[in-house]
Design a protein around this motif. Sequence first.
Motif, PDB file in Angstrom:
ATOM      1  N   ASN A 102      31.004  -0.334  -6.461  1.00 58.33           N
ATOM      2  CA  ASN A 102      29.823  -0.015  -5.651  1.00 58.33           C
ATOM      3  C   ASN A 102      29.771   1.460  -5.234  1.00 58.33           C
ATOM      4  O   ASN A 102      29.460   1.788  -4.100  1.00 58.33           O
ATOM      5  CB  ASN A 102      29.746  -0.940  -4.430  1.00 58.33           C
ATOM      6  N   GLY A 103      30.125   2.333  -6.172  1.00 56.68           N
ATOM      7  CA  GLY A 103      30.026   3.777  -5.917  1.00 56.68           C
ATOM      8  C   GLY A 103      31.307   4.448  -5.465  1.00 56.68           C
ATOM      9  O   GLY A 103      31.430   5.666  -5.533  1.00 56.68           O
ATOM     10  N   ASN A 104      32.281   3.683  -4.994  1.00 53.10           N
ATOM     11  CA  ASN A 104      33.569   4.253  -4.566  1.00 53.10           C
ATOM     12  C   ASN A 104      34.611   4.063  -5.659  1.00 53.10           C
ATOM     13  O   ASN A 104      34.530   3.127  -6.449  1.00 53.10           O
ATOM     14  CB  ASN A 104      34.060   3.573  -3.285  1.00 53.10           C
ATOM     15  N   ASN A 105      35.587   4.946  -5.685  1.00 52.66           N
ATOM     16  CA  ASN A 105      36.691   4.802  -6.630  1.00 52.66           C
ATOM     17  C   ASN A 105      37.589   3.624  -6.244  1.00 52.66           C
ATOM     18  O   ASN A 105      37.639   3.217  -5.081  1.00 52.66           O
ATOM     19  CB  ASN A 105      37.545   6.073  -6.662  1.00 52.66           C
ATOM     20  N   ILE A 106      38.308   3.126  -7.227  1.00 50.56           N
ATOM     21  CA  ILE A 106      39.392   2.177  -6.996  1.00 50.56           C
ATOM     22  C   ILE A 106      40.636   2.800  -7.614  1.00 50.56           C
ATOM     23  O   ILE A 106      40.641   3.157  -8.799  1.00 50.56           O
ATOM     24  CB  ILE A 106      39.103   0.792  -7.617  1.00 50.56           C
ATOM     25  N   ASP A 107      41.665   3.000  -6.819  1.00 52.75           N
ATOM     26  CA  ASP A 107      42.909   3.654  -7.258  1.00 52.75           C
ATOM     27  C   ASP A 107      42.649   5.039  -7.837  1.00 52.75           C
ATOM     28  O   ASP A 107      43.326   5.480  -8.761  1.00 52.75           O
ATOM     29  CB  ASP A 107      43.661   2.788  -8.265  1.00 52.75           C
ATOM     30  N   GLY A 108      41.640   5.746  -7.298  1.00 50.69           N
ATOM     31  CA  GLY A 108      41.365   7.117  -7.720  1.00 50.69           C
ATOM     32  C   GLY A 108      40.504   7.240  -8.961  1.00 50.69           C
ATOM     33  O   GLY A 108      40.265   8.345  -9.433  1.00 50.69           O
ATOM     34  N   PHE A 109      40.039   6.124  -9.519  1.00 50.77           N
ATOM     35  CA  PHE A 109      39.247   6.155 -10.738  1.00 50.77           C
ATOM     36  C   PHE A 109      37.906   5.468 -10.524  1.00 50.77           C
ATOM     37  O   PHE A 109      37.796   4.520  -9.751  1.00 50.77           O
ATOM     38  CB  PHE A 109      39.985   5.453 -11.892  1.00 50.77           C
ATOM     39  N   GLY A 110      36.892   5.925 -11.246  1.00 52.50           N
ATOM     40  CA  GLY A 110      35.566   5.320 -11.188  1.00 52.50           C
ATOM     41  C   GLY A 110      35.517   4.079 -12.056  1.00 52.50           C
ATOM     42  O   GLY A 110      34.918   4.099 -13.128  1.00 52.50           O
ATOM     43  N   ARG A 111      36.187   3.034 -11.626  1.00 52.12           N
ATOM     44  CA  ARG A 111      36.260   1.796 -12.401  1.00 52.12           C
ATOM     45  C   ARG A 111      36.242   0.590 -11.469  1.00 52.12           C
ATOM     46  O   ARG A 111      36.532   0.705 -10.292  1.00 52.12           O
ATOM     47  CB  ARG A 111      37.524   1.759 -13.234  1.00 52.12           C
ATOM     48  N   ASN A 112      35.911  -0.563 -12.044  1.00 53.94           N
ATOM     49  CA  ASN A 112      35.979  -1.818 -11.313  1.00 53.94           C
ATOM     50  C   ASN A 112      37.382  -2.396 -11.437  1.00 53.94           C
ATOM     51  O   ASN A 112      38.159  -1.979 -12.289  1.00 53.94           O
ATOM     52  CB  ASN A 112      34.975  -2.818 -11.885  1.00 53.94           C
ATOM     53  N   ALA A 113      37.703  -3.369 -10.604  1.00 49.12           N
ATOM     54  CA  ALA A 113      38.960  -4.112 -10.727  1.00 49.12           C
ATOM     55  C   ALA A 113      38.628  -5.511 -11.215  1.00 49.12           C
ATOM     56  O   ALA A 113      37.570  -6.059 -10.890  1.00 49.12           O
ATOM     57  CB  ALA A 113      39.682  -4.176  -9.382  1.00 49.12           C
ATOM     58  N   ILE A 114      39.519  -6.082 -12.016  1.00 45.87           N
ATOM     59  CA  ILE A 114      39.314  -7.428 -12.540  1.00 45.87           C
ATOM     60  C   ILE A 114      40.527  -8.286 -12.225  1.00 45.87           C
ATOM     61  O   ILE A 114      41.661  -7.883 -12.480  1.00 45.87           O
ATOM     62  CB  ILE A 114      39.075  -7.406 -14.059  1.00 45.87           C
ATOM     63  N   ILE A 115      40.272  -9.446 -11.651  1.00 39.20           N
ATOM     64  CA  ILE A 115      41.329 -10.446 -11.472  1.00 39.20           C
ATOM     65  C   ILE A 115      41.221 -11.357 -12.681  1.00 39.20           C
ATOM     66  O   ILE A 115      40.203 -12.031 -12.880  1.00 39.20           O
ATOM     67  CB  ILE A 115      41.141 -11.238 -10.157  1.00 39.20           C
ATOM     68  N   ASN A 116      42.256 -11.348 -13.522  1.00 38.59           N
ATOM     69  CA  ASN A 116      42.215 -12.132 -14.754  1.00 38.59           C
ATOM     70  C   ASN A 116      43.499 -12.936 -14.965  1.00 38.59           C
ATOM     71  O   ASN A 116      43.872 -13.230 -16.088  1.00 38.59           O
ATOM     72  CB  ASN A 116      41.920 -11.231 -15.955  1.00 38.59           C
ATOM     73  N   THR A 117      44.161 -13.270 -13.870  1.00 40.65           N
ATOM     74  CA  THR A 117      45.313 -14.161 -13.919  1.00 40.65           C
ATOM     75  C   THR A 117      45.046 -15.336 -12.987  1.00 40.65           C
ATOM     76  O   THR A 117      44.486 -15.163 -11.900  1.00 40.65           O
ATOM     77  CB  THR A 117      46.614 -13.449 -13.488  1.00 40.65           C
ATOM     78  N   ASP A 118      45.434 -16.534 -13.426  1.00 44.91           N
ATOM     79  CA  ASP A 118      45.233 -17.724 -12.599  1.00 44.91           C
ATOM     80  C   ASP A 118      45.926 -17.559 -11.261  1.00 44.91           C
ATOM     81  O   ASP A 118      47.076 -17.144 -11.195  1.00 44.91           O
ATOM     82  CB  ASP A 118      45.782 -18.966 -13.306  1.00 44.91           C
ATOM     83  N   ARG A 119      45.186 -17.889 -10.199  1.00 44.24           N
ATOM     84  CA  ARG A 119      45.650 -17.756  -8.810  1.00 44.24           C
ATOM     85  C   ARG A 119      45.980 -16.314  -8.450  1.00 44.24           C
ATOM     86  O   ARG A 119      46.658 -16.043  -7.472  1.00 44.24           O
ATOM     87  CB  ARG A 119      46.855 -18.641  -8.531  1.00 44.24           C
ATOM     88  N   GLY A 120      45.485 -15.372  -9.234  1.00 42.68           N
ATOM     89  CA  GLY A 120      45.706 -13.957  -8.954  1.00 42.68           C
ATOM     90  C   GLY A 120      44.899 -13.499  -7.754  1.00 42.68           C
ATOM     91  O   GLY A 120      44.016 -14.206  -7.261  1.00 42.68           O
ATOM     92  N   GLY A 121      45.198 -12.326  -7.293  1.00 42.50           N
ATOM     93  CA  GLY A 121      44.487 -11.784  -6.150  1.00 42.50           C
ATOM     94  C   GLY A 121      44.687 -10.293  -6.043  1.00 42.50           C
ATOM     95  O   GLY A 121      45.478  -9.704  -6.775  1.00 42.50           O
ATOM     96  N   ILE A 122      43.948  -9.707  -5.126  1.00 43.18           N
ATOM     97  CA  ILE A 122      44.044  -8.266  -4.912  1.00 43.18           C
ATOM     98  C   ILE A 122      43.771  -7.968  -3.442  1.00 43.18           C
ATOM     99  O   ILE A 122      42.921  -8.595  -2.819  1.00 43.18           O
ATOM    100  CB  ILE A 122      43.049  -7.506  -5.831  1.00 43.18           C
ATOM    101  N   SER A 123      44.537  -7.047  -2.911  1.00 42.80           N
ATOM    102  CA  SER A 123      44.284  -6.502  -1.577  1.00 42.80           C
ATOM    103  C   SER A 123      43.851  -5.063  -1.768  1.00 42.80           C
ATOM    104  O   SER A 123      44.478  -4.321  -2.521  1.00 42.80           O
ATOM    105  CB  SER A 123      45.552  -6.540  -0.721  1.00 42.80           C
ATOM    106  N   LEU A 124      42.786  -4.688  -1.104  1.00 50.20           N
ATOM    107  CA  LEU A 124      42.253  -3.334  -1.222  1.00 50.20           C
ATOM    108  C   LEU A 124      42.173  -2.691   0.154  1.00 50.20           C
ATOM    109  O   LEU A 124      41.694  -3.304   1.106  1.00 50.20           O
ATOM    110  CB  LEU A 124      40.852  -3.375  -1.839  1.00 50.20           C
ATOM    111  N   VAL A 125      42.663  -1.450   0.242  1.00 47.71           N
ATOM    112  CA  VAL A 125      42.604  -0.670   1.476  1.00 47.71           C
ATOM    113  C   VAL A 125      41.886   0.631   1.150  1.00 47.71           C
ATOM    114  O   VAL A 125      42.245   1.326   0.201  1.00 47.71           O
ATOM    115  CB  VAL A 125      44.020  -0.360   2.025  1.00 47.71           C
ATOM    116  N   TYR A 126      40.866   0.970   1.953  1.00 52.63           N
ATOM    117  CA  TYR A 126      40.147   2.215   1.723  1.00 52.63           C
ATOM    118  C   TYR A 126      40.981   3.368   2.274  1.00 52.63           C
ATOM    119  O   TYR A 126      41.348   3.387   3.449  1.00 52.63           O
ATOM    120  CB  TYR A 126      38.757   2.203   2.367  1.00 52.63           C
ATOM    121  N   ILE A 127      41.288   4.347   1.399  1.00 52.85           N
ATOM    122  CA  ILE A 127      42.188   5.451   1.748  1.00 52.85           C
ATOM    123  C   ILE A 127      41.428   6.757   2.019  1.00 52.85           C
ATOM    124  O   ILE A 127      41.649   7.415   3.020  1.00 52.85           O
ATOM    125  CB  ILE A 127      43.226   5.676   0.621  1.00 52.85           C
ATOM    126  N   SER A 128      40.556   7.143   1.091  1.00 52.31           N
ATOM    127  CA  SER A 128      39.832   8.410   1.219  1.00 52.31           C
ATOM    128  C   SER A 128      38.695   8.444   0.204  1.00 52.31           C
ATOM    129  O   SER A 128      38.638   7.604  -0.695  1.00 52.31           O
ATOM    130  CB  SER A 128      40.767   9.596   0.974  1.00 52.31           C
TER     131      SER A 128
END
Length: 142
Positions: A102-128
């Motif tokens: 949605n316009g912000n970087n993820i891990d410093g890159f202009g990309r989306n994140a994908i959860i593609n493992t069963d029962r997978g998850g992600i925690s995201l913290v806005y840094i800068s």
Amino acid sequence: MTSTIKVQNIETLNGQTTINVANVAFTGNVSLTSATVAMKENWNIVNSNNVTLAVGKNYAANTRAGALTLNLPASASIGDVIQVIDHHGLASTANNITIARNGNNIDGFGRNAIINTDRGGISLVYISSDVGWMSDKREQET
């Protein structure tokens, strides 16, 4: 088949009804169309595409009907946190969960994140503004 729910109390605040329960046990399948499950932290079940996630919330993504795209907020502040997990363990099939930047970087890159493992998850913290959202692990790039 019988289910028993013991209700501790029911409260209505600002038009929202909260039911506090204890000792809930179900036999068979349970279907929820929308719910907030209060455990140590609040978890919200997400069933729809293109939902904009709110900071400070945790989401269990229901992928039974197919892949989901969930949007990060367009504006964020340092320290904002969002968590998403694969609720039904189907993310490794075609039912991936895309976290749209949605316009912000993820891990410093202009990309989306994908959860593609069963029962997978992600925690995201806005840094800068340059790093954007920092994930707890690297996800597949799109």
